[in-house]
Design a protein around this motif. Structure first.
Motif, PDB file in Angstrom:
ATOM      1  N   GLU A 207       0.820  -1.222   0.000  1.00  0.00           N
ATOM      2  CA  GLU A 207       0.000   0.000   0.000  1.00  0.00           C
ATOM      3  C   GLU A 207       0.850   1.266   0.000  1.00  0.00           C
ATOM      4  O   GLU A 207       0.532   2.247  -0.666  1.00  0.00           O
ATOM      5  N   ARG A 208       1.960   1.237   0.746  1.00  0.00           N
ATOM      6  CA  ARG A 208       2.767   2.466   0.818  1.00  0.00           C
ATOM      7  C   ARG A 208       3.384   2.823  -0.538  1.00  0.00           C
ATOM      8  O   ARG A 208       3.641   3.990  -0.809  1.00  0.00           O
TER       9      ARG A 208
ATOM     10  N   PHE B 263       3.488   4.548   7.579  1.00  0.00           N
ATOM     11  CA  PHE B 263       2.149   4.259   7.049  1.00  0.00           C
ATOM     12  C   PHE B 263       1.400   3.515   8.156  1.00  0.00           C
ATOM     13  O   PHE B 263       1.550   2.312   8.322  1.00  0.00           O
ATOM     14  N   LYS B 264       0.644   4.264   8.951  1.00  0.00           N
ATOM     15  CA  LYS B 264      -0.030   3.664  10.116  1.00  0.00           C
ATOM     16  C   LYS B 264      -1.530   3.632   9.900  1.00  0.00           C
ATOM     17  O   LYS B 264      -2.175   4.669   9.778  1.00  0.00           O
ATOM     18  N   GLU B 265      -2.045   2.403   9.833  1.00  0.00           N
ATOM     19  CA  GLU B 265      -3.484   2.242   9.606  1.00  0.00           C
ATOM     20  C   GLU B 265      -4.210   2.174  10.942  1.00  0.00           C
ATOM     21  O   GLU B 265      -3.934   1.305  11.772  1.00  0.00           O
ATOM     22  N   LYS B 266      -5.115   3.126  11.150  1.00  0.00           N
ATOM     23  CA  LYS B 266      -5.951   3.132  12.358  1.00  0.00           C
ATOM     24  C   LYS B 266      -7.366   2.743  11.944  1.00  0.00           C
ATOM     25  O   LYS B 266      -7.652   2.566  10.766  1.00  0.00           O
ATOM     26  N   GLU B 267      -8.235   2.621  12.930  1.00  0.00           N
ATOM     27  CA  GLU B 267      -9.601   2.173  12.634  1.00  0.00           C
ATOM     28  C   GLU B 267     -10.321   3.116  11.664  1.00  0.00           C
ATOM     29  O   GLU B 267     -10.986   2.683  10.732  1.00  0.00           O
TER      30      GLU B 267
ATOM     31  N   ILE C  32      -5.822   6.546   7.958  1.00  0.00           N
ATOM     32  CA  ILE C  32      -4.429   6.121   7.759  1.00  0.00           C
ATOM     33  C   ILE C  32      -3.565   7.367   7.933  1.00  0.00           C
ATOM     34  O   ILE C  32      -3.828   8.409   7.329  1.00  0.00           O
TER      35      ILE C  32
ATOM     36  N   GLU D 255      -7.547   8.990  -0.429  1.00  0.00           N
ATOM     37  CA  GLU D 255      -8.797   8.620   0.240  1.00  0.00           C
ATOM     38  C   GLU D 255      -9.694   7.808  -0.685  1.00  0.00           C
ATOM     39  O   GLU D 255     -10.335   6.851  -0.264  1.00  0.00           O
TER      40      GLU D 255
ATOM     41  N   PHE E 112      -7.665   4.237  -1.069  1.00  0.00           N
ATOM     42  CA  PHE E 112      -7.648   3.369   0.117  1.00  0.00           C
ATOM     43  C   PHE E 112      -9.010   3.241   0.795  1.00  0.00           C
ATOM     44  O   PHE E 112      -9.192   2.373   1.651  1.00  0.00           O
TER      45      PHE E 112
ATOM     46  N   LYS F 201     -10.409   5.292   2.909  1.00  0.00           N
ATOM     47  CA  LYS F 201     -10.325   5.738   4.308  1.00  0.00           C
ATOM     48  C   LYS F 201      -9.870   7.176   4.367  1.00  0.00           C
ATOM     49  O   LYS F 201      -9.239   7.671   3.427  1.00  0.00           O
TER      50      LYS F 201
ATOM     51  N   ILE G 257      -7.414  10.127   5.274  1.00  0.00           N
ATOM     52  CA  ILE G 257      -5.948  10.153   5.262  1.00  0.00           C
ATOM     53  C   ILE G 257      -5.458  11.400   6.000  1.00  0.00           C
ATOM     54  O   ILE G 257      -5.953  12.503   5.773  1.00  0.00           O
TER      55      ILE G 257
END
Length: 300
Positions: free
Chosen positions: A193-194, A224-228, A231, A268, A271, A273, A275
């Motif tokens: 993904e990154r 690259f930190k994916e949170k609930e 990202i 956004e 992904f 989500k 960003i």
């Protein structure tokens, strides 16, 4: 584990050609996803990007592994040598080669032809951008290639207008060998993904700046930190000179802010989500000629 039918077809399809003939547009159309950078500038693709398509065609299961590759050029920088290395790799393992030209090419594809003349792999020569030409121009171009290049098939298409893509797809499937899938059936690409976050940022640099700045820029995703619910992405943009850094920033940082906003919106969509994006600009003199820097940036 999935049961694979004995007549399952699978293979690698390499998309090659000179810069700016529409390889990335074709790749994205064939894959049905926007994986490759598309801009009006040449040499925007720097890596080999794989797009994986699974399905059933006339009752036969298949897996197509497309490779979009950098435009074939004579290397000037070490970076270009790495880019051409990706092209060679894609030709070495190809089951089908899509050699893309366009209706306006001036028959100076010798760099590409040189690399293709010794292969035993089926070559589909594709004349792209026919939506911009008259019927007699198309016929003339097709006749030229039939007389001057030993292709397995010659096909006229418009990737942008989706013209004759179905016919091209049928021909690709016909040349695929019987083989089990190479990748899990739910995978879309071989890249993390990154990688796509960096490519989206690079695309926005290409569309917002002119001259040498886009070609001297490289984007590295450092976090690259994916949170609930979002990202969080940290990106470093490398340029070769302090003057290029100043151009990237623009007056009071307005230009780089615009790049960040456009990249965030595109990410956004990609992904699915929210960003949060941080950008840092760094100067790395002559990075395009430094092997250690190229390796750090993913050009092994």
């Amino acid at each position: 584990m999935d049961i694979v039918s004995p007549n399952h077809k699978a293979g690698f399809i390499s998309i090659v050609g000179k810069p700016n003939v529409g390889k990335s547009t074709l790749m994205n159309i064939l894959v049905g996803e926007r994986l490759s950078i598309i801009t009006s500038k040449a040499q925007t693709t720097r890596h080999r990007i794989m797009g994986i398509v699974n399905g059933v065609h006339n009752g036969t299961d298949f897996q197509l592994v497309y490779s979009d590759t950098p435009g074939i050029i004579k290397p000037v920088y070490e970076l270009h040598k790495s880019m051409m290395h990706f092209v060679h790799g894609s030709l070495d393992d190809a089951d089908v080669i899509l050699f893309v030209t366009d209706i306006f090419e001036k028959h100076d594809e010798n760099d590409v032809i040189e690399k293709l003349q010794h292969t035993e792999t089926p070559i589909l020569l594709i004349v792209n951008k026919i939506d911009l030409a008259k019927p007699e121009q198309i016929e003339e171009k097709l006749n030229y290639w039939k007389e001057n290049f030993k292709a397995t098939e010659v096909i006229a298409i418009s990737a942008l207008e989706n013209q004759n893509i179905g016919e091209l797809f049928d021909k690709i499937i016909n040349f695929l060998p019987t083989h089990p899938p190479y990748f899990p059936k739910d995978e879309l690409t071989d890249k993390p993904e990154r990688f796509f976050a960096a490519e989206i940022m690079r695309e926005k640099i290409f569309t917002n700046y002119i001259k040498e700045v886009p070609y001297s820029s490289e984007v590295v995703i450092t976090s690259f930190k994916e949170k609930e619910d979002m990202i969080v992405i940290s990106a470093e943009i490398y340029v070769e000179r302090t003057t290029q850094r100043a151009i990237l920033l623009g007056h009071k940082g307005e230009r780089i802010k615009k790049v960040g906003i456009e990249a965030r919106l595109e990410m956004e969509k990609f992904f699915g989500k929210k960003i949060f994006l941080e950008q840092y600009i760094k100067v790395e003199p002559d990075w395009r000629n430094k092997r250690n820097k190229l390796e750090k940036f993913g050009y092994e």
